[in-house]
Write a protein that holds these residues in place. Structure first.
Motif, PDB file in Angstrom:
ATOM      1  N   THR A   2     -76.420  78.935  55.255  1.00 11.08           N
ATOM      2  CA  THR A   2     -76.545  79.272  54.133  1.00 11.08           C
ATOM      3  C   THR A   2     -75.119  79.394  53.507  1.00 11.08           C
ATOM      4  O   THR A   2     -74.483  79.909  53.996  1.00 11.08           O
ATOM      5  CB  THR A   2     -77.255  80.713  54.394  1.00 11.08           C
ATOM      6  OG1 THR A   2     -78.423  80.641  54.956  1.00 11.08           O
ATOM      7  CG2 THR A   2     -77.486  81.107  52.596  1.00 11.08           C
ATOM      8  N   HIS A   3     -75.219  78.971  52.381  1.00 10.22           N
ATOM      9  CA  HIS A   3     -73.978  79.165  51.445  1.00 10.22           C
ATOM     10  C   HIS A   3     -73.707  80.627  51.288  1.00 10.22           C
ATOM     11  O   HIS A   3     -74.554  81.336  51.053  1.00 10.22           O
ATOM     12  CB  HIS A   3     -74.130  78.214  50.345  1.00 10.22           C
ATOM     13  CG  HIS A   3     -72.848  78.206  49.495  1.00 10.22           C
ATOM     14  ND1 HIS A   3     -72.547  78.984  48.369  1.00 10.22           N
ATOM     15  CD2 HIS A   3     -71.836  77.417  49.453  1.00 10.22           C
ATOM     16  CE1 HIS A   3     -71.314  78.617  47.905  1.00 10.22           C
ATOM     17  NE2 HIS A   3     -70.887  77.689  48.708  1.00 10.22           N
ATOM     18  N   SER A  44     -76.993  71.620  50.586  1.00 12.41           N
ATOM     19  CA  SER A  44     -75.856  72.501  51.127  1.00 12.41           C
ATOM     20  C   SER A  44     -76.381  73.228  52.297  1.00 12.41           C
ATOM     21  O   SER A  44     -75.420  73.362  53.371  1.00 12.41           O
ATOM     22  CB  SER A  44     -75.659  73.446  49.992  1.00 12.41           C
ATOM     23  OG  SER A  44     -74.403  74.047  50.415  1.00 12.41           O
ATOM     24  N   ASN A  45     -77.627  73.630  52.414  1.00 11.15           N
ATOM     25  CA  ASN A  45     -77.971  74.716  53.595  1.00 11.15           C
ATOM     26  C   ASN A  45     -78.248  73.841  54.624  1.00 11.15           C
ATOM     27  O   ASN A  45     -78.264  74.357  55.734  1.00 11.15           O
ATOM     28  CB  ASN A  45     -79.264  75.449  53.102  1.00 11.15           C
ATOM     29  CG  ASN A  45     -79.006  76.399  52.122  1.00 11.15           C
ATOM     30  OD1 ASN A  45     -78.004  76.789  51.956  1.00 11.15           O
ATOM     31  ND2 ASN A  45     -79.960  76.797  50.992  1.00 11.15           N
ATOM     32  N   SER A  46     -78.714  72.562  54.664  1.00 11.12           N
ATOM     33  CA  SER A  46     -78.860  71.691  55.699  1.00 11.12           C
ATOM     34  C   SER A  46     -77.719  71.340  56.580  1.00 11.12           C
ATOM     35  O   SER A  46     -77.774  70.854  57.678  1.00 11.12           O
ATOM     36  CB  SER A  46     -79.472  70.119  55.231  1.00 11.12           C
ATOM     37  OG  SER A  46     -78.438  69.317  54.667  1.00 11.12           O
ATOM     38  N   GLY A  47     -76.660  71.472  56.157  1.00 16.11           N
ATOM     39  CA  GLY A  47     -75.369  70.990  56.774  1.00 16.11           C
ATOM     40  C   GLY A  47     -75.161  69.660  56.870  1.00 16.11           C
ATOM     41  O   GLY A  47     -74.218  69.186  57.594  1.00 16.11           O
ATOM     42  N   LEU A  48     -75.731  68.756  56.146  1.00 12.47           N
ATOM     43  CA  LEU A  48     -75.388  67.362  56.148  1.00 12.47           C
ATOM     44  C   LEU A  48     -74.577  66.574  54.743  1.00 12.47           C
ATOM     45  O   LEU A  48     -74.725  65.627  54.731  1.00 12.47           O
ATOM     46  CB  LEU A  48     -77.000  66.656  56.189  1.00 12.47           C
ATOM     47  CG  LEU A  48     -77.803  67.093  57.694  1.00 12.47           C
ATOM     48  CD1 LEU A  48     -79.172  66.413  57.396  1.00 12.47           C
ATOM     49  CD2 LEU A  48     -77.103  66.587  58.880  1.00 12.47           C
ATOM     50  N   ASP A  52     -66.498  66.683  51.633  1.00  8.94           N
ATOM     51  CA  ASP A  52     -65.716  66.933  50.305  1.00  8.94           C
ATOM     52  C   ASP A  52     -66.522  67.794  49.328  1.00  8.94           C
ATOM     53  O   ASP A  52     -66.335  68.237  48.384  1.00  8.94           O
ATOM     54  CB  ASP A  52     -65.368  65.466  49.590  1.00  8.94           C
ATOM     55  CG  ASP A  52     -64.512  64.973  50.385  1.00  8.94           C
ATOM     56  OD1 ASP A  52     -63.490  65.650  50.938  1.00  8.94           O
ATOM     57  OD2 ASP A  52     -64.380  63.700  50.276  1.00  8.94           O
ATOM     58  N   LEU A  53     -68.204  67.647  49.711  1.00  4.65           N
ATOM     59  CA  LEU A  53     -69.026  68.354  48.646  1.00  4.65           C
ATOM     60  C   LEU A  53     -69.361  69.585  49.497  1.00  4.65           C
ATOM     61  O   LEU A  53     -70.496  69.753  50.150  1.00  4.65           O
ATOM     62  CB  LEU A  53     -70.237  67.471  48.497  1.00  4.65           C
ATOM     63  CG  LEU A  53     -69.926  65.921  48.037  1.00  4.65           C
ATOM     64  CD1 LEU A  53     -71.226  65.193  47.641  1.00  4.65           C
ATOM     65  CD2 LEU A  53     -69.240  66.191  46.638  1.00  4.65           C
ATOM     66  N   LYS A  54     -68.604  70.901  49.255  1.00  4.40           N
ATOM     67  CA  LYS A  54     -68.898  71.881  50.228  1.00  4.40           C
ATOM     68  C   LYS A  54     -69.775  72.951  49.560  1.00  4.40           C
ATOM     69  O   LYS A  54     -70.170  73.831  50.475  1.00  4.40           O
ATOM     70  CB  LYS A  54     -67.418  72.522  50.252  1.00  4.40           C
ATOM     71  CG  LYS A  54     -66.253  71.795  50.946  1.00  4.40           C
ATOM     72  CD  LYS A  54     -65.036  72.109  51.306  1.00  4.40           C
ATOM     73  CE  LYS A  54     -64.130  71.526  52.068  1.00  4.40           C
ATOM     74  NZ  LYS A  54     -62.700  71.874  52.005  1.00  4.40           N
TER      75      LYS A  54
END
Length: 221
Positions: A2-3, A44-48, A52-54
């Motif tokens: 989770t971000h 973002s939540n997938s971790g994939l 560079d796209l944090k």
């Protein structure tokens, strides 16, 4: 994962009350800004997401750049990179965009070997309907002059490929500026040295009406 700026449980509860995203034969269809935000958060939540796209916000910006270039959401994620703080597109994706353009007749890439082991020139010729061919070259001599030849990384590992990418970038951006819309090509952009950051300090001396500024350069890697 989770971000940190998002409470996943709260977000999921909120999303459950909204209409599902449309899915067609080519995958998810993003038809609104809200759709893009939801998709960016999921990525973002997938971790994939690419490294560079944090953040979801960075992913959303990449999606927007991709959409302006005609890329699907998944294509945008794998084709848009942030190089030296600037959104860029990988050379193979740029080639795909140009070749898909209705006015593109062909893109011809060749390599002319010179004398010696370190000689040679990459050549890219772009043919556009109703226009004169655009031909751009990039040689070993040019790479040496620019301080690229023998540089650690791809220039040592795949020198001929790097010459090819530079010639390709120049030719396609000159022949199809309307298709690439000014976006940088990643293989070229990462070779550009970032300007040193400047630190400005103000020194006020007794009796001086204006501060004296002192500028120093801080090199960043």
């Amino acid at each position: 994962m989770t971000h940190p700026n998002h409470d996943l449980a709260t977000v999921e509860q909120h999303l459950a009350t909204r209409a599902p995203l449309a899915v067609q034969s080519r995958g998810i269809q993003l038809t609104s800004y809200d759709d893009m935000k939801r998709f960016a958060l999921d990525v973002s939540n997938s971790g994939l997401a690419p490294r560079d796209l944090k953040t979801p916000e960075a992913i959303l910006v990449a999606l927007q750049h991709g959409m302006e270039l005609g890329l699907s959401p998944a294509q945008a994620l794998q084709s848009i990179a942030v190089i030296n703080g600037r959104p860029s597109i990988w050379g193979d994706a740029a080639l795909g965009i140009v070749k898909a353009h209705p006015e593109c007749d062909d893109v011809i890439e060749t390599f002319e070997r010179g004398t010696g082991e370190e000689g040679g020139t990459a050549k890219c010729e772009v043919l556009r309907s109703g226009k004169q061919p655009v031909v751009r070259t990039f040689s070993v001599a040019q790479a040496k002059k620019a301080g690229l030849w023998g540089k650690a990384g791809p220039w040592q590992q795949y020198p001929q490929r790097m010459l090819q990418m530079r010639a390709r970038s120049w030719a396609m951006r000159d022949a199809f500026p309307d298709a690439l819309k000014g976006i940088a090509v990643a293989e070229e952009q990462r070779d550009i040295q970032r300007a040193p950051e400047r630190t400005i300090t103000a020194v006020v001396l007794p009796g001086d009406p204006e501060p004296i500024t002192n500028e120093t350069n801080n090199q960043t890697e």
